[in-house]
Scaffold this active site. Structure first.
Site, PDB file in Angstrom:
ATOM      1  CE  LYS A  16      -3.913  -2.317   2.280  1.00 15.19           C
ATOM      2  NZ  LYS A  16      -4.714  -2.417   3.538  1.00 15.19           N
ATOM      3  CE1 TYR A  56      -9.343  -3.063   0.329  1.00 20.49           C
ATOM      4  CE2 TYR A  56      -8.844  -0.970  -0.724  1.00 20.49           C
ATOM      5  CZ  TYR A  56      -8.451  -2.058   0.039  1.00 20.49           C
ATOM      6  OH  TYR A  56      -7.162  -2.139   0.513  1.00 20.49           O
ATOM      7  CG  PHE A  64     -13.366   1.235   7.529  1.00 20.51           C
ATOM      8  CD1 PHE A  64     -12.708   0.835   6.376  1.00 20.51           C
ATOM      9  CD2 PHE A  64     -14.069   0.278   8.249  1.00 20.51           C
ATOM     10  CE1 PHE A  64     -12.753  -0.479   5.932  1.00 20.51           C
ATOM     11  CE2 PHE A  64     -14.122  -1.047   7.814  1.00 20.51           C
ATOM     12  CZ  PHE A  64     -13.458  -1.426   6.648  1.00 20.51           C
ATOM     13  NE  ARG A  92      -6.570 -12.606   4.634  1.00 18.87           N
ATOM     14  CZ  ARG A  92      -7.340 -11.528   4.767  1.00 18.87           C
ATOM     15  NH1 ARG A  92      -7.173 -10.487   3.947  1.00 18.87           N
ATOM     16  NH2 ARG A  92      -8.255 -11.473   5.693  1.00 18.87           N
ATOM     17  CB  THR A  98      -7.266  -6.655   9.504  1.00 17.36           C
ATOM     18  OG1 THR A  98      -7.686  -7.787   8.745  1.00 17.36           O
ATOM     19  CG2 THR A  98      -7.645  -5.382   8.773  1.00 17.36           C
ATOM     20  NE  ARG A 109      -1.887  -5.956   7.069  1.00 17.23           N
ATOM     21  CZ  ARG A 109      -2.930  -6.611   6.582  1.00 17.23           C
ATOM     22  NH1 ARG A 109      -3.456  -7.637   7.248  1.00 17.23           N
ATOM     23  NH2 ARG A 109      -3.453  -6.258   5.433  1.00 17.23           N
ATOM     24  CG  ASN A 119      -3.432  -2.508   7.007  1.00 16.77           C
ATOM     25  OD1 ASN A 119      -3.378  -1.903   5.938  1.00 16.77           O
ATOM     26  ND2 ASN A 119      -4.399  -3.355   7.300  1.00 16.77           N
ATOM     27  CG  HIS A 122      -4.851  -6.320  -0.572  1.00 14.24           C
ATOM     28  ND1 HIS A 122      -6.101  -6.411  -0.016  1.00 14.24           N
ATOM     29  CD2 HIS A 122      -4.854  -7.153  -1.641  1.00 14.24           C
ATOM     30  CE1 HIS A 122      -6.829  -7.265  -0.732  1.00 14.24           C
ATOM     31  NE2 HIS A 122      -6.095  -7.727  -1.729  1.00 14.24           N
ATOM     32  CD  GLU A 133      -8.501  -9.054  -4.011  1.00 14.47           C
ATOM     33  OE1 GLU A 133      -7.313  -9.388  -3.783  1.00 14.47           O
ATOM     34  OE2 GLU A 133      -9.357  -8.948  -3.110  1.00 14.47           O
TER      35      GLU A 133
END
Ligand code: RTP
Ligand code: MG
Length: 156
Positions: A16, A56, A64, A92, A98, A109, A119, A122, A133
């Protein structure tokens, strides 16, 4: 490719804007390389609002979401496709929870960030979403088919 399983499972991983600005692209690529996953696509790009709304699509109604959109539009991202056995779920786990305050040390993270709204990375949450995606972020000609020489040393 929609319901495939096996060594050719693919996931969409993205560094990100905060991860790019903080110079963490190499660390994140390195972790997937070291684990043995295979890089199939890679590019630095400035995402558009339209693309982020598709990416998303399940979150656009969340409170948010406006903050998430502003965050994701704040600079370039590094888009990647990684391939290998179980890469969606393992990817993941490698990213961590998250909310970084709940991410275990040793995860990306858990080692590099603090706030859920910053964070740094993704990862797709299912094989189906990964394929969706990948189709959003990459064109077919940007994904390469190649055989790494390490493969016989990774898989039984
Ligand atoms: P990601 O899609 O980024 O891999 O993260 P995730 O599946 O673990 O989390 P998801 O529910 O898909 O949320 C996407 C991103 O939205 C931001 N977020 N903020 N309460 C909040 O303020 C909040 N919740 C989620 C995070 O950047 C999260 O990664
Ligand atoms: Mg998600």
């Amino acid at each position: 490719r929609v319901h495939m399983a096996g060594n050719d499972e693919r996931t969409y991983i993205m560094v990100k804007p905060d991860g790019v600005q903080r110079g963490l692209v190499g660390q994140i690529i390195g972790r997937f390389e070291q684990r043995g996953y295979q890089l199939k696509g890679l590019k630095l790009m400035q995402p558009t609002e339209a693309l982020l709304r598709q990416h998303y699509n399940e979150l656009v109604t969340k409170a948010f979401f406006p903050r998430l959109l502003e965050y994701m539009l704040s600079g370039p991202v590094c888009a990647m496709v990684w391939e290998g056995k179980g890469v969606v779920a393992t990817g993941r786990m490698m990213l961590g929870a998250t909310n970084p305050q709940a991410s275990a040390p040793g995860t990306i993270r858990g080692d590099y960030c603090i706030d859920v709204g910053k964070n740094i990375c993704h990862g797709s949450d299912s094989v189906e979403n990964a394929e969706r995606e990948i189709g959003l972020w990459f064109s077919a000609d940007e994904l390469l088919s190649w055989t790494p020489h390490s493969r016989p040393w990774l898989y039984e």
